[in-house]
Design a protein around this motif. Structure first.
Motif, PDB file in Angstrom:
ATOM      1  N   GLU A 107       0.832  -1.207   0.000  1.00  0.00           N
ATOM      2  CA  GLU A 107       0.000   0.000   0.000  1.00  0.00           C
ATOM      3  C   GLU A 107       0.871   1.263   0.000  1.00  0.00           C
ATOM      4  O   GLU A 107       0.558   2.248  -0.681  1.00  0.00           O
ATOM      5  CB  GLU A 107      -0.926   0.007   1.214  1.00  0.00           C
ATOM      6  N   GLU A 160      -8.743  -5.277   7.993  1.00  0.00           N
ATOM      7  CA  GLU A 160      -9.034  -4.617   6.719  1.00  0.00           C
ATOM      8  C   GLU A 160      -9.239  -3.126   6.927  1.00  0.00           C
ATOM      9  O   GLU A 160      -8.770  -2.303   6.131  1.00  0.00           O
ATOM     10  CB  GLU A 160     -10.282  -5.238   6.080  1.00  0.00           C
ATOM     11  N   LYS A 161      -9.960  -2.768   7.987  1.00  0.00           N
ATOM     12  CA  LYS A 161     -10.182  -1.353   8.278  1.00  0.00           C
ATOM     13  C   LYS A 161      -8.865  -0.659   8.596  1.00  0.00           C
ATOM     14  O   LYS A 161      -8.623   0.478   8.160  1.00  0.00           O
ATOM     15  CB  LYS A 161     -11.139  -1.226   9.458  1.00  0.00           C
ATOM     16  N   GLU A 164      -6.974   0.167   5.435  1.00  0.00           N
ATOM     17  CA  GLU A 164      -7.547   1.332   4.764  1.00  0.00           C
ATOM     18  C   GLU A 164      -7.119   2.623   5.447  1.00  0.00           C
ATOM     19  O   GLU A 164      -6.736   3.601   4.785  1.00  0.00           O
ATOM     20  CB  GLU A 164      -9.083   1.241   4.775  1.00  0.00           C
ATOM     21  N   THR A 209      -5.581   7.911  -3.412  1.00  0.00           N
ATOM     22  CA  THR A 209      -6.058   6.594  -2.987  1.00  0.00           C
ATOM     23  C   THR A 209      -7.340   6.164  -3.689  1.00  0.00           C
ATOM     24  O   THR A 209      -7.694   4.985  -3.669  1.00  0.00           O
ATOM     25  CB  THR A 209      -6.323   6.574  -1.472  1.00  0.00           C
ATOM     26  N   ARG A 211     -10.314   7.049  -2.743  1.00  0.00           N
ATOM     27  CA  ARG A 211     -11.397   6.884  -1.768  1.00  0.00           C
ATOM     28  C   ARG A 211     -11.379   8.046  -0.790  1.00  0.00           C
ATOM     29  O   ARG A 211     -10.334   8.638  -0.530  1.00  0.00           O
ATOM     30  CB  ARG A 211     -11.264   5.575  -0.987  1.00  0.00           C
TER      31      ARG A 211
END
Length: 323
Positions: A107, A160-161, A164, A209, A211
């Motif tokens: 990432e 997962e959160k 992000e 990103t 998002r």
């Protein structure tokens, strides 16, 4: 080379202790500081003293720890007190969240590759993961972005959160390294500049990103935009020409500042944390939509040479009559 690019690069390279620029293809998540904290924490059975934290964590700390210490870690005694109050919270950060963040190199590299496309001439910062007093998720210094593991962990209830959230911070704090080198932090002339600094970081991070950086905050704020703007413009009037550093707790000006910025853990009742970030992002979005040269617009977001002009074009026109 454009003058603003030369100035940014010169500011970063003249910082002396700043680390060398990162390569987006090889940059990695540097977790030695967090690992060192974990070792001290575990050896003390979750109750490290200030002396143990000083000698085992802060003294051998990286450049990232030095960036994160002022106004965040503060000192070993402040950190020891924070850990003693919530040992289980710090244990979760170490045992659950640290392995997840260690796995986010992909990432980080993807984020940096996107920045290389937006700002090909600018050096990219090194990344450091540290542990602080749970009062900041991240900050930036010359040539470096630094994230606070325990705060990020507290924001996420699933791996997962957390991934992000971490990627959003990678992008947001990278923008701050560009802003800092361009002298943006020296503006310090009121609420508007603070909101524009953070809003630019969120706007560019969202672009990078793909998002929204804080979807819950945006979802809360969007249907309230007109009423938020009325409050925001009233607070701008209260804080006009007052430096951030000159705020005095308990005064109307301080209350106006803290309604929007710097209220992690103390947001107004019923409000998400730091709604000023979203307000700044919205100002920049309306301003950006009016700009014919999008590359030049990106540079202005980093340099912020005309806050009043940006506000004039990015103002929410439905809130109040145009001035």
């Amino acid at each position: 080379m454009l003058m603003w690019v030369a100035a940014v690069i010169a500011a970063i390279t003249s910082a002396g202790l700043a680390p060398p620029a990162a390569d987006p293809l090889t940059v990695s998540v540097e977790t030695a500081d967090a690992d060192r904290f974990a070792a001290v924490f575990d050896s003390a059975n979750g109750r490290p003293t200030a002396e143990q934290l000083q000698h085992g964590y802060l003294d051998p700390g990286s450049y990232g720890v030095r960036v994160f210490t002022p106004d965040r870690i503060i000192d070993a005694y402040h950190l020891a007190e924070a850990v003693a109050k919530r040992p289980d919270f710090y244990a979760r950060a170490i045992n659950v969240c640290l392995p997840v963040v260690k796995g986010t190199t992909a990432e980080l590299r993807a984020t940096y590759l996107a920045f290389r496309g937006l700002f090909p001439e600018l050096p990219l910062p090194r990344f450091y993961l540290v542990v602080g007093a749970d009062n900041s998720g991240g900050t930036a210094g010359p040539g470096a972005q630094v994230l606070g593991l325990e705060t990020l962990c507290g924001l996420a209830d699933t791996p997962e959160k957390l991934r992000e959230i971490v990627r959003g911070f990678y992008a947001h704090e990278t923008v701050h390294t560009f802003q800092s080198a361009a002298g943006m932090e020296e503006l310090d002339d009121g609420l508007l500049s603070s909101v524009l600094v953070e809003g630019a970081a969120d706007f560019i991070a969202t672009l990078v990103t793909g998002r929204q950086i804080d979807p819950a905050r945006a979802t809360w704020a969007a249907p309230r935009e007109a009423e938020l703007w009325q409050q925001f413009e009233a607070d701008l009037a209260t804080t006009r020409n007052m430096k951030w550093s000159a705020r005095k707790p308990g005064t109307p000006a301080a209350e106006s500042f803290n309604r929007w910025i710097g209220n992690y853990g103390s947001a107004p009742k019923g409000w998400p944390t730091e709604v000023g970030y979203w307000m700044g992002q919205r100002i920049w979005q309306r301003w950006y939509d009016r700009q014919p040269d999008k590359r030049a617009a990106m540079r202005e977001m980093v340099a912020l040479t005309d806050p009043a002009g940006v506000f004039a074009q990015g103002r929410f026109q439905d809130a109040l009559p145009a001035k």
